[in-house]
Design an enzyme around this catalytic site. Structure first.
Site, PDB file in Angstrom:
ATOM      1  N   PRO A 210      -0.756 -15.330  55.794  1.00 36.17           N
ATOM      2  CG  PRO A 210       0.561 -14.030  54.369  1.00 36.17           C
ATOM      3  CD  PRO A 210      -0.662 -14.882  54.405  1.00 36.17           C
ATOM      4  CD  GLU A 211      -2.224 -14.757  62.511  1.00 33.11           C
ATOM      5  OE1 GLU A 211      -1.970 -13.896  63.376  1.00 33.11           O
ATOM      6  OE2 GLU A 211      -3.056 -15.663  62.678  1.00 33.11           O
TER       7      GLU A 211
END
Ligand code: ZN
Length: 283
Positions: free
Chosen positions: A2-3
């Site tokens: 996840p960013e």
């Protein structure tokens, strides 16, 4: 992995079921994730009201009424599942327990939040509220890309004398926090700067142009995550991953989308990570 936009989407998805609500029971099903959990974590969380959910870089921070803050990092594969919310933010029932359900919060009122992380690169920790700036995972971080401290003046000063590739500099968490591979590729494409170009050889005006572009790229992804919230409320209650169309990331060999260009997008490896760029548009 996840960013920042995915983490912000998780935060926004959790807020309606956690903020102002009491953790009636916290279950901690193993001693550690990437690192050991803090001592007596389940006891320290049980009975606490969550005052506020914040985000710093890719960490979610839950301020508890008793004066501690819970830090949550999703790692590589962490997922948050929400079930049984009587207010109807999430409409499905509690799922059967799964193998990698490591931490489970049963909220007063019936909602359940399950942290599932098969690869266990995630993390949770507790610290006194207000002390996050000194926490070992946060202390070294540069300014938030969506915050006021990430200004054109700041970025020009931070990069002007650097002898490293612009791609590596933007991924350096000490310069700006929370930017990852995908959104750096997207921002450099919009700014028409080659990922391999040395910071020292980029004009101040072009470096300054990255600030509004980085914000725009992140804001658009957060908006896409926000519109995905409605979908997973009705689907399986999983927070954090959503479909998003990228202009350059993952498009090796496909034509550049800049009007009149159409050059095949190229992929190279920099510091072990893929960089996607248009060799015609980005210089
Ligand atoms: Zn192009």
């Amino acid at each position: 992995m996840p960013e920042l936009p995915e983490v912000e989407t998780v935060r926004r998805g959790l807020a309606p079921v956690m903020e102002g609500a009491v953790i009636e029971k916290a279950a901690v099903n193993r001693p550690d994730l990437r690192w050991p959990f803090p001592e007596r974590m389940a006891e320290r969380l049980t009975g606490q009201r969550v005052e506020r959910l914040r985000r710093r870089s890719k960490y979610i921070l839950a301020d508890l009424a008793g004066g501690e803050t819970l830090l949550v990092h999703l790692g590589m594969s962490g997922r948050m599942l929400v079930s049984g919310d009587p207010l109807g933010h999430f409409v499905h029932d509690h799922p059967a327990p799964e193998k990698h359900d490591h931490v489970v919060f049963d909220m007063q009122g019936g909602a359940r939040i399950t942290f599932n992380d098969p690869r266990r690169f995630g993390a949770m920790d507790l610290m006194p509220t207000g002390a996050e700036a000194e926490h070992r995972l946060i202390a070294h971080l540069g300014p938030e890309p969506l915050g006021n401290a990430f200004s054109e003046t700041y970025l020009v000063a931070a990069l002007r004398e650097k002898n490293t590739a612009i791609k590596a500099a933007l991924l350096d968490q000490r310069i700006v926090a929370g930017l990852g591979n995908i959104y750096v590729c997207e921002a450099l494409y919009r700014a028409r700067i080659a990922p391999t170009r040395s910071c020292r050889r980029i004009s101040a005006a072009r470096i300054a142009s990255l600030v509004p572009i980085v914000r725009q790229v992140l804001d658009e992804a957060i908006a896409a995550g926000g519109s995905s919230l409605r979908d997973f409320r009705q689907a399986d209650g999983e927070l954090g991953y959503f479909q998003h169309n990228f202009d350059v990331y993952g498009r090796e060999g496909l034509p550049c989308r800049t009007p009149e260009c159409g050059t095949p997008i190229r992929r190279i490896v920099q510091s072990g990570r893929s960089s996607f760029y248009c060799p015609q548009c980005q210089r």
